[in-house]
Design an enzyme around this catalytic site. Structure first.
Site, PDB file in Angstrom:
ATOM      1  N   GLY A  14       0.814  -1.214   0.000  1.00  0.00           N
ATOM      2  CA  GLY A  14       0.000   0.000   0.000  1.00  0.00           C
ATOM      3  C   GLY A  14       0.842   1.256   0.000  1.00  0.00           C
ATOM      4  O   GLY A  14       0.569   2.194   0.751  1.00  0.00           O
ATOM      5  N   ASP A  65      -3.300  -7.434  -4.994  1.00  0.00           N
ATOM      6  CA  ASP A  65      -4.241  -7.408  -3.882  1.00  0.00           C
ATOM      7  C   ASP A  65      -3.671  -8.264  -2.760  1.00  0.00           C
ATOM      8  O   ASP A  65      -3.598  -9.496  -2.871  1.00  0.00           O
ATOM      9  CB  ASP A  65      -5.582  -7.968  -4.359  1.00  0.00           C
ATOM     10  CG  ASP A  65      -6.646  -7.985  -3.266  1.00  0.00           C
ATOM     11  OD1 ASP A  65      -6.320  -7.692  -2.099  1.00  0.00           O
ATOM     12  OD2 ASP A  65      -7.807  -8.321  -3.584  1.00  0.00           O
ATOM     13  N   VAL A  66      -3.276  -7.631  -1.656  1.00  0.00           N
ATOM     14  CA  VAL A  66      -2.600  -8.368  -0.586  1.00  0.00           C
ATOM     15  C   VAL A  66      -3.572  -9.082   0.350  1.00  0.00           C
ATOM     16  O   VAL A  66      -3.155  -9.624   1.377  1.00  0.00           O
ATOM     17  CB  VAL A  66      -1.643  -7.460   0.213  1.00  0.00           C
ATOM     18  CG1 VAL A  66      -0.483  -7.021  -0.653  1.00  0.00           C
ATOM     19  CG2 VAL A  66      -2.371  -6.255   0.805  1.00  0.00           C
ATOM     20  N   TYR A 160     -12.881  -2.475  12.687  1.00  0.00           N
ATOM     21  CA  TYR A 160     -11.556  -1.987  12.280  1.00  0.00           C
ATOM     22  C   TYR A 160     -10.611  -1.960  13.486  1.00  0.00           C
ATOM     23  O   TYR A 160      -9.474  -2.443  13.413  1.00  0.00           O
ATOM     24  CB  TYR A 160     -11.679  -0.592  11.677  1.00  0.00           C
ATOM     25  CG  TYR A 160     -10.364   0.114  11.474  1.00  0.00           C
ATOM     26  CD1 TYR A 160      -9.556  -0.182  10.384  1.00  0.00           C
ATOM     27  CD2 TYR A 160      -9.930   1.086  12.372  1.00  0.00           C
ATOM     28  CE1 TYR A 160      -8.343   0.466  10.195  1.00  0.00           C
ATOM     29  CE2 TYR A 160      -8.726   1.742  12.190  1.00  0.00           C
ATOM     30  CZ  TYR A 160      -7.931   1.425  11.100  1.00  0.00           C
ATOM     31  OH  TYR A 160      -6.734   2.064  10.925  1.00  0.00           O
ATOM     32  N   ALA A 162     -10.820  -3.661  16.211  1.00  0.00           N
ATOM     33  CA  ALA A 162     -10.537  -5.034  16.619  1.00  0.00           C
ATOM     34  C   ALA A 162      -9.500  -5.677  15.708  1.00  0.00           C
ATOM     35  O   ALA A 162      -8.623  -6.426  16.170  1.00  0.00           O
ATOM     36  CB  ALA A 162     -11.820  -5.852  16.618  1.00  0.00           C
ATOM     37  N   ILE A 193      -3.108  11.136  11.787  1.00  0.00           N
ATOM     38  CA  ILE A 193      -2.117  11.481  10.772  1.00  0.00           C
ATOM     39  C   ILE A 193      -2.818  12.169   9.605  1.00  0.00           C
ATOM     40  O   ILE A 193      -3.688  11.584   8.948  1.00  0.00           O
ATOM     41  CB  ILE A 193      -1.370  10.229  10.265  1.00  0.00           C
ATOM     42  CG1 ILE A 193      -0.802   9.422  11.441  1.00  0.00           C
ATOM     43  CG2 ILE A 193      -0.277  10.638   9.282  1.00  0.00           C
ATOM     44  CD1 ILE A 193       0.207  10.156  12.289  1.00  0.00           C
TER      45      ILE A 193
END
Length: 255
Positions: A14, A65-66, A160, A162, A193
């Site tokens: 990413g 796509d990981v 998210y 979790a 960020i």
């Protein structure tokens, strides 16, 4: 001690934009050959590679796509072939909130998407590179968790949060598992960020200003703030650090 990653091969998932982009560029600036990865927006990834190359570095872009182990295998193989060796430094930056969804509206499909992009991708990326690291007698893995793993995140982001807490726990377990092979595994945990699509997409300006007002350093973080911590963990300066989490949040949450 100067940080010199010359001869090291780094792979940052990413890394076509935001935090991942900053990490890829900083690792390259310190001598690493870098595999840049994107799922979409290939043009952005090409820009990252071009910036690294224009500064005298070496980089290659692989779209993959990981969340798919077959594509992970192809990603690592193509990076290693292009850069001439096995991965020394893996940064599992890919991750996503995807969508704010209250638990009363959570579907199994959305649950799977959130867990896959944050946890599954991390697990299977690590699995893919560990063989090469063990053969070399060492390596560095840096995983991406979040302040949400500590406080449950904002509205509609409990799954998210979790998933990021799971990454934190997984990192500790993996660090123990691979330590004898000279491999360190650590987390970075960003807080608020700015200059990222995450907050541009999910955080209204009023919420942004309110959050910044509560940060002791009185500013939002930058992708470069996160990249600096990753560089430290990827270097020999952190050779005796494993299973740890570096919090990068300006004092927003002190542990």
């Amino acid at each position: 001690m100067n940080i010199d990653l010359t001869g090291k091969i780094a792979l940052v998932t990413g890394s076509n934009a935001g935090i991942g982009r900053a990490i890829a560029i900083l690792l390259a600036a310190n001598g690493a050959k870098v595999g840049v990865n994107c799922l979409n927006n290939v043009a952005q990834g090409q820009q990252v590679v071009a910036e690294i190359q224009s500064a005298g570095g070496e980089a290659v872009l692989v779209q993959a796509d990981v969340t798919d182990p077959a594509q992970i295998d192809r990603l690592v193989s193509e990076v290693e072939q292009a850069l001439g060796g096995t991965v020394d430094i893996l940064v599992n930056n890919a991750g996503h909130l995807i969508q704010r969804v209250p638990n009363t509206e959570m579907t199994e499909e959305m649950y799977d998407r959130i867990l896959n992009v944050n946890l599954k991708s991390t697990v299977f990326m690590c699995k893919r590179v560990l063989g090469g690291m063990k053969e070399k007698g060492g390596g560095r893995i840096v995983n991406m968790t979040s302040v949400a793993a500590h406080n449950g995140g904002g509205p509609g982001s409990s799954i998210y949060a979790a998933s990021k807490a799971a990454v934190m726990a997984y990192t500790k377990g993996l660090a123990k598992e691979v330590a004898a092979g000279g491999i360190t595994v650590n987390n970075v945990s960003p807080g608020f960020i700015g200059n990222t699509m995450f907050h541009a997409t999910f955080t209204p300006n009023a919420a942004r200003q309110s959050t910044i007002a509560g940060i002791p350093l009185q500013r939002e973080g930058t992708p470069d703030d996160v990249a600096g911590a990753v560089l430290y963990l990827a270097s020999e300066l952190a050779s005796y650090v494993t299973g740890e989490t570096i919090e990068i949040n300006g004092g927003m949450m002190m542990r």
